[in-house]
Design a protein around this motif. Structure first.
Motif, PDB file in Angstrom:
ATOM      1  N   GLU A  95       0.587  -1.320  -0.548  1.00 55.02           N
ATOM      2  CA  GLU A  95      -0.102  -0.262   0.137  1.00 55.02           C
ATOM      3  C   GLU A  95       0.845   0.900  -0.284  1.00 55.02           C
ATOM      4  O   GLU A  95       0.660   2.022  -0.864  1.00 55.02           O
ATOM      5  CB  GLU A  95      -0.688   0.224   1.498  1.00 55.02           C
ATOM      6  CG  GLU A  95      -2.365  -1.106   1.160  1.00 55.02           C
ATOM      7  CD  GLU A  95      -2.943  -0.906   2.592  1.00 55.02           C
ATOM      8  OE1 GLU A  95      -2.813  -0.101   3.259  1.00 55.02           O
ATOM      9  OE2 GLU A  95      -4.042  -1.650   1.975  1.00 55.02           O
ATOM     10  N   LEU A  96       2.154   1.131   0.750  1.00 56.84           N
ATOM     11  CA  LEU A  96       2.979   2.809   0.740  1.00 56.84           C
ATOM     12  C   LEU A  96       3.318   2.668  -0.402  1.00 56.84           C
ATOM     13  O   LEU A  96       3.678   3.926  -1.297  1.00 56.84           O
ATOM     14  CB  LEU A  96       3.963   1.831   1.740  1.00 56.84           C
ATOM     15  CG  LEU A  96       5.096   2.916   1.549  1.00 56.84           C
ATOM     16  CD1 LEU A  96       4.973   4.424   2.512  1.00 56.84           C
ATOM     17  CD2 LEU A  96       6.148   2.816   2.972  1.00 56.84           C
ATOM     18  N   TYR A  97       3.885   1.434  -1.209  1.00 51.59           N
ATOM     19  CA  TYR A  97       4.842   1.661  -2.457  1.00 51.59           C
ATOM     20  C   TYR A  97       3.356   2.002  -3.780  1.00 51.59           C
ATOM     21  O   TYR A  97       3.957   1.869  -5.243  1.00 51.59           O
ATOM     22  CB  TYR A  97       5.477   1.063  -3.030  1.00 51.59           C
ATOM     23  CG  TYR A  97       6.768   1.603  -1.897  1.00 51.59           C
ATOM     24  CD1 TYR A  97       7.620   2.507  -2.715  1.00 51.59           C
ATOM     25  CD2 TYR A  97       7.334   0.457  -1.479  1.00 51.59           C
ATOM     26  CE1 TYR A  97       8.598   2.258  -1.756  1.00 51.59           C
ATOM     27  CE2 TYR A  97       8.027   0.870  -0.108  1.00 51.59           C
ATOM     28  CZ  TYR A  97       8.837   2.194  -0.023  1.00 51.59           C
ATOM     29  OH  TYR A  97       9.687   2.260   0.394  1.00 51.59           O
ATOM     30  N   ARG A  98       2.140   1.692  -3.217  1.00 49.90           N
ATOM     31  CA  ARG A  98       1.056   2.052  -4.612  1.00 49.90           C
ATOM     32  C   ARG A  98       0.841   3.197  -5.481  1.00 49.90           C
ATOM     33  O   ARG A  98       1.167   4.223  -4.827  1.00 49.90           O
ATOM     34  CB  ARG A  98      -0.365   1.827  -3.085  1.00 49.90           C
ATOM     35  CG  ARG A  98      -1.274   2.008  -4.739  1.00 49.90           C
ATOM     36  CD  ARG A  98      -3.321   1.512  -3.878  1.00 49.90           C
ATOM     37  NE  ARG A  98      -2.859   3.271  -3.244  1.00 49.90           N
ATOM     38  CZ  ARG A  98      -3.857   3.523  -3.173  1.00 49.90           C
ATOM     39  NH1 ARG A  98      -4.124   4.494  -4.395  1.00 49.90           N
ATOM     40  NH2 ARG A  98      -4.274   5.191  -2.210  1.00 49.90           N
ATOM     41  N   SER A 152       5.829  14.376  -7.095  1.00 42.94           N
ATOM     42  CA  SER A 152       4.779  14.518  -5.600  1.00 42.94           C
ATOM     43  C   SER A 152       5.030  15.906  -5.028  1.00 42.94           C
ATOM     44  O   SER A 152       5.293  16.431  -5.440  1.00 42.94           O
ATOM     45  CB  SER A 152       5.907  13.366  -5.092  1.00 42.94           C
ATOM     46  OG  SER A 152       6.903  14.125  -4.255  1.00 42.94           O
ATOM     47  N   ILE A 153       4.270  15.903  -3.708  1.00 43.08           N
ATOM     48  CA  ILE A 153       4.095  16.948  -3.244  1.00 43.08           C
ATOM     49  C   ILE A 153       5.259  17.463  -2.323  1.00 43.08           C
ATOM     50  O   ILE A 153       5.574  18.139  -1.945  1.00 43.08           O
ATOM     51  CB  ILE A 153       2.640  16.759  -2.150  1.00 43.08           C
ATOM     52  CG1 ILE A 153       2.362  18.072  -1.611  1.00 43.08           C
ATOM     53  CG2 ILE A 153       2.848  15.444  -1.255  1.00 43.08           C
ATOM     54  CD1 ILE A 153       2.196  19.346  -2.505  1.00 43.08           C
ATOM     55  N   VAL A 154       6.048  16.095  -1.995  1.00 43.17           N
ATOM     56  CA  VAL A 154       7.663  16.052  -1.673  1.00 43.17           C
ATOM     57  C   VAL A 154       8.352  16.865  -2.372  1.00 43.17           C
ATOM     58  O   VAL A 154       9.203  17.454  -1.451  1.00 43.17           O
ATOM     59  CB  VAL A 154       7.438  15.096  -0.789  1.00 43.17           C
ATOM     60  CG1 VAL A 154       9.308  14.635  -0.107  1.00 43.17           C
ATOM     61  CG2 VAL A 154       7.013  14.491  -0.279  1.00 43.17           C
ATOM     62  N   SER A 170      -1.813   8.785  -0.447  1.00 43.71           N
ATOM     63  CA  SER A 170      -2.781  10.030  -0.757  1.00 43.71           C
ATOM     64  C   SER A 170      -2.979   9.489  -2.947  1.00 43.71           C
ATOM     65  O   SER A 170      -2.138   9.644  -3.280  1.00 43.71           O
ATOM     66  CB  SER A 170      -2.863  11.005  -0.214  1.00 43.71           C
ATOM     67  OG  SER A 170      -3.839  11.803  -0.908  1.00 43.71           O
ATOM     68  N   ASP A 171      -4.331  10.118  -2.918  1.00 44.40           N
ATOM     69  CA  ASP A 171      -4.763  10.061  -4.123  1.00 44.40           C
ATOM     70  C   ASP A 171      -4.248  12.095  -4.275  1.00 44.40           C
ATOM     71  O   ASP A 171      -3.719  11.425  -5.910  1.00 44.40           O
ATOM     72  CB  ASP A 171      -6.056   9.883  -4.590  1.00 44.40           C
ATOM     73  CG  ASP A 171      -7.168   9.189  -4.364  1.00 44.40           C
ATOM     74  OD1 ASP A 171      -6.367   7.964  -4.789  1.00 44.40           O
ATOM     75  OD2 ASP A 171      -7.998   8.986  -3.920  1.00 44.40           O
TER      76      ASP A 171
END
Length: 258
Positions: free
Chosen positions: A35-38, A162-164, A207-208
């Motif tokens: 799930e973390l790397y989805r 990404s947001i990061v 998150s989406d």
């Protein structure tokens, strides 16, 4: 009276410091590694003001030279250079290609635009299979403002941002930035949408809204401690409070001596 000032001093000191929990990214543990790397595999659909890099190649360059913008022959141009040499999607959702003319690409993916150009070339080229068409989004352009090191407009030459990535390229969030409520404003075909992102929780990776979209506006609001005017650390807050209480005490003593 002395106890009142002591209690007030301690209360202000404790409430004005920024706790470490408000500054620590990605707190908690992910549920599972999968799930973390989805990743969200839904392809991006083009919007107005997006800029495309389009290149057309063939065994015989003369065959496709008429359809190429001569200024796009260099693939090393950054986002700023492609503003002048790329294909900008106008407010009607069109790009303009030599001899082909206006081509509507609003809401299309990069692959669909490529297929659409190849289809148009069949009207002019007999062996279209010998033609190689490249269509790529000319980087991810976004605006970031608020409590970050370097606010402004940024273009990253990546397929995904990404947001990061966005926060890091803006010099990270300042000490007084609210990492828990970062606002992303996005203009879509369906209208303007607003999202909130929490960088303090590890769930952000699932998150989406982990990946931003071209032309997003990212705003990092200040923490309430900034509006109070206290320091970011305990020592800074202590120094400020000592100054304030010294001023108050001096004022009271002056009034009593009158």
């Amino acid at each position: 009276m002395k106890k009142f000032f002591l209690y007030a001093f301690v209360l202000c000191f404790l409430s004005s410091c920024i706790p470490a929990k408000k500054l620590t990214y990605f707190q908690g543990e992910p549920a599972t590694k999968s799930e973390l790397y989805r990743l969200n595999n839904e392809p991006y659909r083009l919007q107005v003001n997006d800029i495309l890099y389009i290149d057309i190649k063939a065994e015989n360059p003369e065959i496709v030279s008429l359809f190429k913008n001569s200024a796009t022959t260099s693939t090393t141009q950054g986002g700023e250079g492609l503003y002048f040499t790329g294909y900008t999607i106008d407010r009607h959702g069109n790009i303009r290609i030599p001899y082909i003319g206006d081509l509507n690409v609003l809401g299309y993916t990069e692959k669909e635009v490529r297929q659409k150009i190849e289809s148009e070339l069949t009207k002019y080229v007999k062996k279209v299979e010998s033609v190689f068409v490249t269509v790529k989004l000319a980087g991810i352009n976004f605006v970031i403002t608020g409590e970050v090191g370097s606010p402004g407009t940024i273009n990253l030459s990546q397929n995904e941002v990404s947001i990061v990535d966005a926060i890091a390229n803006a010099g990270d969030v300042n000490t007084f930035g609210d990492r828990e409520n970062i606002v992303v404003v996005r203009k879509t075909i369906d209208g303007v949408k607003k999202y909130k992102v929490n960088l303090l929780e590890i769930e952000i990776f699932e998150s989406d809204n982990f990946y931003i979209k071209p032309n997003d506006v990212i705003y990092v609001a200040p923490l309430k401690q900034k509006t109070w005017g206290f320091g970011a650390t305990g020592f800074q807050t202590f120094t400020t409070l000592v100054t304030v209480f010294s001023f108050v005490t001096t004022t009271i003593l002056l009034i009593n001596t009158l």
